[in-house]
Design a protein around this motif. Structure first.
Motif: not given
Length: 456
Positions: A283-284, A289-291, A335-341, A403-407
């Motif tokens: 995530y970091g 918005g990166g995937r 998701e707990r790390a901050g991603f939107e799956v 596939l997850a996106v960084r919020l």
């Protein structure tokens, strides 16, 4: 009395059922139903291994050492034996003692001495679980066994993960190209973007992404042999201005942000205790918005998760310290790390097809595989790939692309309204047969301002 009937009687007590296939012992005696595969016990040393390591690890050691073999269809034999072996039947103590005494008699006068494990078994691991040092040891055990051996098994694609098959796909190479391109489309790669491939293997994904999508790609691996091979491929294809291969742990990567991250067949090495750290680290490394495309083998959940144990054969001979998790846990931790799956796709049946092709490659050139990696290593691979193919076919394990996106998503067109649109954007052949991009002397400028473009 001949050995085979005595062995069959012991086996039936252990399994709690009739022996489902024929058995031949070292004295030439046979018993069991004819017409199918035959389990061959070549040496009484196999019984000594079972005395000191009852269950799967003892059997695995005997298999790797060549003391137990299968004549005929290996898949059929494993299909008949896997379920009762893995059932771990609870045997009363008195019956266990009777079985042990008979094993001692059959094993011979050397039975009190434990045979040394085959040399292919992982050496004693040092350091805390999933520390940088120990992870390097584990990766080296599996991957640093000779690139020529992997070429033989994996084929020209040199991709060591699940391929993606269609009804009209006829080669492993085409199916692996389809997988690489699917990942690139899911990540929405565009020319000039930065891609990080965590656990890049022999470089196939970063090469595909650079050649067909024009990205600047960094691949990291802990395997020295993989890195040497991948760098040679980069140079041969004239992509040194776009692709960098590093011997580096993802935890040591510090030159983000990247526009996209792929992690294909690597997260299984992370371990449950470190998975939240893994997710937060990736995530970091992403821009907002990166995937992230996380391609990972999964196991079914258990009512009591504390009862989960790593498969002893896999841990000792294949992937030391590897752990499988249910896909639900993986999604939760991302998701707990901050991603939107945004999408989860199961490719379980695809991995079974892939594994069967790898087994075919190995069996078609078994003598050469033995010369390259040794008889024991070739036997390890044949058993683990065939057994894994059956496990995928029977839903004992699965594999998923998440596939997850960084919020937060920083504006822009975002993902397609129907995410699966990437599967409808033309064939891989149409994409990969277009003219190659001309080589550039300088890397393309980054395109981070183009947040969340539509997939190619």
């Amino acid at each position: 009395m001949a050995v085979a009937p005595r062995l069959a009687a012991l086996t039936e007590q252990l399994l709690g059922a009739a022996l489902p296939l024929r058995l031949r012992a070292w004295d030439g005696s046979e018993t069991g139903p004819p017409g199918g595969p035959v389990i061959v016990v070549r040496h009484r040393r196999a019984l000594r291994r079972l005395l000191f390591k009852p269950g799967e690890l003892g059997l695995a050691r005997a298999w790797v050492a060549g003391e137990i073999d299968v004549e005929g269809d290996l898949y059929a034999a494993l299909g008949l034996l896997l379920a009762p072996i893995q059932a771990e039947r609870d045997i009363p103590p008195r019956q266990k003692l009777t079985i042990a005494r008979e094993l001692v008699r059959l094993a011979g006068p050397a039975a009190p001495v434990p045979p040394p494990p085959p040399r292919e078994e992982v050496a004693r691991r040092t350091g805390p679980l999933h520390s940088l040092r120990r992870d390097r040891q584990a990766i080296s055990h599996h991957y640093d066994v000779g690139n020529a051996f992997y070429e033989l098994v994996l084929g020209p694609s040199m991709v060591y993960s699940c391929a993606v098959w269609d009804d009209d796909t006829d080669t492993l190479e085409a199916a692996q190209t389809a997988k690489l391109d699917l990942i690139c489309r899911k990540l929405g790669l565009r020319e000039g973007q930065r891609l990080l491939d965590v656990g890049c293997g022999w470089g196939s994904l970063v090469l595909h992404a650079a050649r067909h999508y024009g990205v600047r790609a960094v691949g990291v691996t802990l395997s020295e042999e993989q890195a040497v091979y991948a760098r040679e491929r980069v140079a041969k294809q004239g992509l040194g201005h776009l692709v960098e291969i590093r011997v580096q742990d993802y935890r040591e990567t510090a030159d983000g942000p990247f526009d996209a991250i792929s992690s294909v067949g690597m997260a299984e090495h992370v371990g449950a205790a470190r998975y939240r750290e893994y997710a937060e680290r990736l995530y970091g490394l992403l821009r907002p918005g990166g995937r992230l495309l996380n391609h990972q083998i999964a196991r079914p959940p258990r009512a009591d998760e504390s009862s989960y144990r790593v498969d002893p054969f896999i841990d000792a001979y294949v992937f030391p310290d590897g752990e499988l998790a249910p896909v639900g846990r993986t999604v939760t931790l991302l998701e707990r790390a901050g991603f939107e799956v945004r999408d989860v796709e199961s490719l379980r049946e695809h991995y079974a097809l892939t594994l069967r092709r790898w087994v075919h490659n190995l069996e078609a050139r078994r003598a050469e595989a033995t010369r390259l990696a040794g008889a024991g290593r070739a036997r390890v691979w044949r058993l683990y790939m065939a057994a894994s193919a059956l496990s995928f076919e029977r839903a004992g394990i699965g594999v998923n692309q998440v596939l997850a996106v960084r919020l937060p998503v920083a504006g822009g067109p975002g993902l397609p309204l129907r995410p699966r649109a990437w599967t409808e954007r033309g064939t891989v052949q149409e994409r990969t047969q277009r003219p190659e991009r001309p080589e550039r002397q300088q890397p393309a400028a980054p395109a981070r301002a183009q947040a969340q473009e539509q997939p190619h």
